[in-house]
Design a protein around this motif. Structure first.
Motif, mmCIF file in Angstrom:
data_model
loop_
_atom_site.group_PDB
_atom_site.id
_atom_site.type_symbol
_atom_site.label_atom_id
_atom_site.label_comp_id
_atom_site.label_asym_id
_atom_site.label_seq_id
_atom_site.Cartn_x
_atom_site.Cartn_y
_atom_site.Cartn_z
ATOM 1 N N ARG A 33 44.683 34.249 40.810
ATOM 2 C CA ARG A 33 44.657 33.274 39.758
ATOM 3 C C ARG A 33 43.348 32.557 39.421
ATOM 4 N N HIS A 34 42.932 31.953 40.579
ATOM 5 C CA HIS A 34 41.356 31.287 40.513
ATOM 6 C C HIS A 34 40.416 32.381 40.019
ATOM 7 N N ASN A 35 40.410 33.781 40.693
ATOM 8 C CA ASN A 35 39.518 34.530 40.488
ATOM 9 C C ASN A 35 39.662 35.062 39.100
ATOM 10 N N LEU A 36 40.629 35.207 38.467
ATOM 11 C CA LEU A 36 41.018 35.851 37.229
ATOM 12 C C LEU A 36 40.082 34.574 36.267
ATOM 13 N N GLU A 37 40.430 33.466 36.453
ATOM 14 C CA GLU A 37 40.124 32.469 35.482
ATOM 15 C C GLU A 37 38.546 32.463 35.613
ATOM 16 N N LYS A 38 37.734 32.620 37.084
ATOM 17 C CA LYS A 38 36.477 32.728 36.889
ATOM 18 C C LYS A 38 35.965 33.677 35.926
ATOM 19 N N PHE A 39 36.555 34.974 36.190
ATOM 20 C CA PHE A 39 36.200 36.106 35.040
ATOM 21 C C PHE A 39 36.373 35.833 33.672
ATOM 22 N N GLN A 40 37.526 35.123 33.578
ATOM 23 C CA GLN A 40 37.697 34.771 31.918
ATOM 24 C C GLN A 40 36.557 33.706 31.489
ATOM 25 N N ASN A 41 36.239 32.799 32.306
ATOM 26 C CA ASN A 41 34.978 31.986 31.948
ATOM 27 C C ASN A 41 33.939 32.499 31.581
ATOM 28 N N VAL A 42 33.430 33.811 32.247
ATOM 29 C CA VAL A 42 32.246 34.360 31.529
ATOM 30 C C VAL A 42 32.492 35.376 30.511
ATOM 31 N N LEU A 43 33.726 35.560 30.074
ATOM 32 C CA LEU A 43 34.186 36.478 28.938
ATOM 33 C C LEU A 43 34.392 35.821 27.705
ATOM 34 N N SER A 44 34.044 36.490 26.553
ATOM 35 C CA SER A 44 34.360 35.659 25.160
ATOM 36 C C SER A 44 35.965 35.840 25.026
ATOM 37 N N LEU A 64 29.774 40.302 35.916
ATOM 38 C CA LEU A 64 29.131 39.229 36.190
ATOM 39 C C LEU A 64 27.741 39.401 35.879
ATOM 40 N N ARG A 65 27.133 40.793 36.055
ATOM 41 C CA ARG A 65 25.729 40.798 36.066
ATOM 42 C C ARG A 65 25.155 41.105 34.655
ATOM 43 N N HIS A 66 25.923 41.678 33.956
ATOM 44 C CA HIS A 66 25.538 42.108 32.621
ATOM 45 C C HIS A 66 26.478 41.782 31.374
ATOM 46 N N PRO A 67 26.296 40.395 31.052
ATOM 47 C CA PRO A 67 27.370 40.155 29.963
ATOM 48 C C PRO A 67 27.013 40.783 28.641
ATOM 49 N N GLN A 68 25.689 41.098 28.450
ATOM 50 C CA GLN A 68 25.423 41.990 27.279
ATOM 51 C C GLN A 68 26.300 43.210 27.093
ATOM 52 N N PHE A 69 27.018 43.585 28.017
ATOM 53 C CA PHE A 69 27.678 44.843 28.022
ATOM 54 C C PHE A 69 29.104 44.625 28.151
ATOM 55 N N THR A 110 31.177 39.076 49.146
ATOM 56 C CA THR A 110 30.583 37.889 49.089
ATOM 57 C C THR A 110 29.265 38.187 48.152
ATOM 58 N N CYS A 111 28.802 39.339 48.025
ATOM 59 C CA CYS A 111 27.989 39.802 47.032
ATOM 60 C C CYS A 111 28.203 39.427 45.574
ATOM 61 N N PHE A 112 29.309 38.856 45.256
ATOM 62 C CA PHE A 112 29.699 38.477 44.046
ATOM 63 C C PHE A 112 29.156 37.064 43.890
ATOM 64 N N LEU A 113 29.082 36.373 44.822
ATOM 65 C CA LEU A 113 28.930 34.958 44.781
ATOM 66 C C LEU A 113 27.625 34.490 44.250
ATOM 67 N N PRO A 114 26.642 35.014 44.236
ATOM 68 C CA PRO A 114 25.357 34.494 43.596
ATOM 69 C C PRO A 114 25.672 34.073 41.867
ATOM 70 N N TYR A 115 26.602 35.251 41.602
ATOM 71 C CA TYR A 115 26.730 35.191 40.334
ATOM 72 C C TYR A 115 28.064 34.451 39.757
ATOM 73 N N LEU A 116 28.776 34.222 40.759
ATOM 74 C CA LEU A 116 29.989 33.665 40.192
ATOM 75 C C LEU A 116 30.674 32.701 41.409
ATOM 76 N N ALA A 117 30.032 31.626 41.943
ATOM 77 C CA ALA A 117 30.589 31.087 43.097
ATOM 78 C C ALA A 117 31.421 29.861 42.501
ATOM 79 N N PRO A 118 32.511 29.855 43.265
ATOM 80 C CA PRO A 118 32.919 30.762 44.453
ATOM 81 C C PRO A 118 34.327 31.408 44.053
#
Ligand SMILES: Cc1ncc(COP(=O)(O)O)c(C=O)c1O
Length: 406
Positions: free
Chosen positions: A28-39, A228-233, A249-257
């Motif tokens: 659930r936490h991870n889903l919310e992190k993704f939602q935060n970067v989506l319109s 995470l890396r290409h919000p324009q797409f 963990t390679c996701f972390l630089p883009y969306l910690a944690p």
């Protein structure tokens, strides 16, 4: 002959030494992190193919539906979609790889599964089947473009022929819901130029299709790392899988944690003392250079524990201690060196749980030791390993929600 047992025992009651824990709090936490970067208008397709990456397709999909935040599910085979429907999942399901055979088309119609058209010949086979089995409506279709992955997909140059078939009046009842493509290296900054080229070809393909059909389509190209890396797409929908498990963990630089949502444990079945100079396991590969305490854990390569981890290459976590595998991993067992674990009585260790990966042993590190990637490791954990789901707001001492992946 006397019966061996006085009652039938359900398989769920049987003891199971190894367990994969799936923590819905972390998901659930991870889903919310993704939602935060989506319109707010961008839809989410959760990829639940390959038994939801090994986590259990029915349970993960039911959870996804219950969040109310997932719009679509993605599977590879129609039979995976059938499992979802039988589990009561009502979300739209996209089926990536149907064959042009009657049973697949029939299954899609029966269970309202939405097939992907990835070639002209597949569309022709569908049209032929529809003509022979004209029994009303057929589920939505999705169009897969090849923009550089060179896996399944149509070429840009094939779109006029595709549109011509779809505009035939017999096909008027068919609705194309989405058009998508897959980026070959969305995670790799060195390949961003290639990703941009793929996205540009995709944009041209999508606009040709929308123009030809005369109505808008959902457009999608991003997987977890692309999201995470290409919000324009992001376009109208993203397709995420591994990111929801926080498995890399390679996701972390883009969306910690992100939080780790999957862990794997097994049990020490026996402990034994061995003398300096003894050898452990097949072909005598494990040599002990001191008097040692060896634990035998009940998990092996038939359960997905890769042989690469044997002979000191990998470790498990027990009693706040990282201890190495010793000897080769067997089909059903693995041996670990418990000599440095401090316990008053070694028999205390019998039936103790060990973490193979999770909050102390990083899954990405384990995958690297096995010369593979996290997704291969988790999706090949065997069916003998019990799956236990930690429901939201429930916690266990084995996986404490809130621990970051690192
Ligand atoms: C077509 C397609 N889309 C999306 C995904 C999800 O990728 P990820 O798990 O990296 O988010 C996959 C996974 O392999 C895929 O094959």
């Amino acid at each position: 002959m006397r019966p061996l047992c006085t009652r039938l025992i359900d398989t769920d009651e049987c003891s199971c030494p190894s367990t994969m824990y799936i923590d819905f709090n972390a998901m659930r936490h991870n889903l919310e992190k993704f939602q935060n970067v989506l319109s707010s208008t961008t839809k989410i397709m959760m990829m639940v193919k390959a038994s939801a990456y090994g986590a259990g397709i029915e349970q993960i999909s039911q959870w996804a539906e219950n969040t109310g935040k997932i719009d679509y599910l993605g599977v590879v085979y129609a039979v995976e979609g059938v499992k979802l429907r039988k589990a009561g999942v009502t979300l739209p399901v996209m089926v990536i790889n149907i064959y042009g055979i009657d049973i697949d088309f029939e299954t899609c119609r029966m269970y309202n599964l939405e097939p992907v058209i990835y070639s002209i010949s597949l569309l022709k086979q569908l049209v032929h089947w529809l003509k022979e089995n004209d029994q009303g409506t057929f589920p939505n279709l999705h169009i897969k473009m090849n923009t550089g992955m060179n896996r399944l997909g149509l070429e840009f140059e094939e779109l006029p022929e595709l549109l011509a078939i779809l505009s035939d009046c017999f096909c008027c009842s068919l609705t194309v819901k989405s058009i998508y493509s897959h980026a070959a290296a969305s995670d790799d900054p060195q390949e961003d130029r290639y990703t941009n080229e793929q996205a540009n070809l995709f944009i041209s393909s999508a606009s040709a299709m929308e123009q030809g059909l005369g109505y808008p389509l959902l457009k999608h190209i991003c997987n977890s790392m692309g999201t995470l890396r290409h919000p324009q797409f992001h376009f109208d929908m993203v397709r995420i899988g591994g990111g929801l498990y926080g498995a890399a963990t390679c996701f972390l630089p883009y969306l910690a944690p992100l939080l780790t949502a999957i862990s794997l444990t097994s049990t020490i079945t026996q402990v034994r003392r061995v003398k300096k100079g003894s050898t452990i396991g097949y072909n005598r590969r494990g040599l002990v250079n001191r008097d040692s305490l060896i634990g035998i854990i009940s998990i092996g390569y038939a359960d997905g524990l890769k042989r690469h981890l044997g002979n000191g290459h990998g470790h498990v976590w027990i009693h706040n201690c990282r201890v190495p595998f010793i000897g080769s991993i067997c089909m059903d067992y693995a041996m670990i060196d418990l000599t440095d674990v401090s316990v008053e009585n070694e028999h205390e260790l019998q039936n103790e749980s060990v973490e193979i990966f999770g909050h102390h042993i990083n899954i990405e590190e384990v995958a690297k030791q096995c010369d593979t990637i996290v997704f291969e490791f988790i999706s090949t954990i065997g069916q003998r390993v019990r799956r236990v789901y930690i429901n939201e707001n429930q916690s266990t001492n084995l996986t404490s929600p809130g621990d970051p992946v690192v």
